[in-house]
Motif scaffolding. Structure first.
Motif, PDB file in Angstrom:
ATOM      1  N   THR A 116      -3.228  -6.477  -8.166  1.00 30.13           N
ATOM      2  CA  THR A 116      -4.312  -5.555  -7.816  1.00 30.13           C
ATOM      3  C   THR A 116      -5.188  -5.181  -9.005  1.00 30.13           C
ATOM      4  O   THR A 116      -6.191  -4.500  -8.853  1.00 30.13           O
ATOM      5  CB  THR A 116      -3.747  -4.273  -7.196  1.00 30.13           C
ATOM      6  OG1 THR A 116      -2.833  -3.661  -8.127  1.00 30.13           O
ATOM      7  CG2 THR A 116      -3.000  -4.570  -5.904  1.00 30.13           C
ATOM      8  N   ASP A 130       0.868  -5.097  -6.087  1.00 30.70           N
ATOM      9  CA  ASP A 130       1.128  -4.435  -4.809  1.00 30.70           C
ATOM     10  C   ASP A 130       2.646  -4.444  -4.627  1.00 30.70           C
ATOM     11  O   ASP A 130       3.217  -5.347  -4.021  1.00 30.70           O
ATOM     12  CB  ASP A 130       0.428  -5.192  -3.681  1.00 30.70           C
ATOM     13  CG  ASP A 130       0.572  -4.508  -2.337  1.00 30.70           C
ATOM     14  OD1 ASP A 130       1.166  -3.418  -2.279  1.00 30.70           O
ATOM     15  OD2 ASP A 130       0.114  -5.073  -1.333  1.00 30.70           O
ATOM     16  N   ASN A 229       1.370   0.686  -5.674  1.00 32.31           N
ATOM     17  CA  ASN A 229       1.025  -0.052  -6.892  1.00 32.31           C
ATOM     18  C   ASN A 229       1.966   0.275  -8.035  1.00 32.31           C
ATOM     19  O   ASN A 229       2.319   1.436  -8.250  1.00 32.31           O
ATOM     20  CB  ASN A 229      -0.418   0.268  -7.307  1.00 32.31           C
ATOM     21  CG  ASN A 229      -1.427  -0.506  -6.479  1.00 32.31           C
ATOM     22  OD1 ASN A 229      -1.531  -1.717  -6.592  1.00 32.31           O
ATOM     23  ND2 ASN A 229      -2.160   0.196  -5.628  1.00 32.31           N
TER      24      ASN A 229
END
Length: 238
Positions: A116, A130, A229
């Motif tokens: 990400t 992720d 995250n």
């Protein structure tokens, strides 16, 4: 249009060129030794030398179209349009970026989750994944990563068409940065031999020629950055 010398030979440390224009940010050359910041990798730095002058390059950024703009130190004069210059790269800084960048590609192998975000520095880098839960055994991941590096795998490039990439979306690991498309073809970075590859993904950055050049690495903090995250920090060990 600036020809990207760093793409054809990322180990080139010095090269001649000519000044084709000035911009609000700096000077544009016909060929650039300096990588323009993007994809999480900082722009290169170094010097320009010409007959009667010298300019410190503090950064390289993308300009109009395919131009690369070399940003001077504050108050320094630009070489005149039409001048012939010698580009001198801050090699130690660039080489550190190459080592960290290639190591992050391998980090995405040992942690096979969507990426990400990411950033590259001279001594460390990081990828955001992720990843709802933190890895249970960071030491095992670090050992697996260093084992891949120690295999001294070749790092090479290949090219595919935009259509081929669109038909193979699994090649794209990054959710936040999309590969540059629209020119008709996309650059891929392969780690390992074609018949025994470890990784293959779109990337416009600079990389070492073999993984052994990275040297040992260690994994630092794994930080929570939002609900799903996790940020994994990577450090060059030497």
């Amino acid at each position: 249009m600036t020809a990207p010398l760093f793409r054809t030979d990322p180990y080139l440390r010095e090269a001649p060129s000519g000044v084709i224009s000035h911009s609000d940010q700096g000077v544009v050359l016909a060929e650039s030794l300096f990588y323009a910041q993007g994809g999480g990798q900082p722009g290169d730095s170094g010097r320009l030398v010409w007959d009667g002058g010298e300019m410190t390059v503090t950064n390289a950024v993308k300009g109009d179209g395919d131009d690369i703009v070399l940003v001077p130190a504050e108050g320094e004069a630009l070489p005149p349009v039409g001048a012939s210059v010698t580009q001198i790269l801050d090699w130690d800084r660039r080489h550190a970026h190459m080592r960290v960048h290639t190591a992050l590609h391998l980090l995405s192998v040992v942690i096979p989750l969507p990426v990400t975000g990411g950033a590259i520095g001279t001594e460390k880098g990081r990828l955001d994944f992720d990843m709802p839960e933190a890895p249970e055994d960071k030491e095992a991941l670090e050992a697996e990563l260093n084992a891949l590096i120690a295999r001294d795998l070749p790092v090479t490039e290949d090219w595919i068409t935009d259509a081929e990439l669109a038909a193979n979306p699994g090649l794209v690991k990054t959710m936040s940065v999309k590969p540059p498309m629209g020119a008709g073809r996309v650059r891929l970075i392969r780690i390992g031999q074609v018949d025994e590859q470890v990784d293959l993904q779109p990337c416009g950055g600079t990389h070492v020629a073999r993984t052994g050049e990275i040297g040992p690495v260690r994994l630092g903090k794994i930080e929570k950055k939002g609900k799903q995250n996790r940020r994994v920090n990577l450090h060059l060990a030497g």
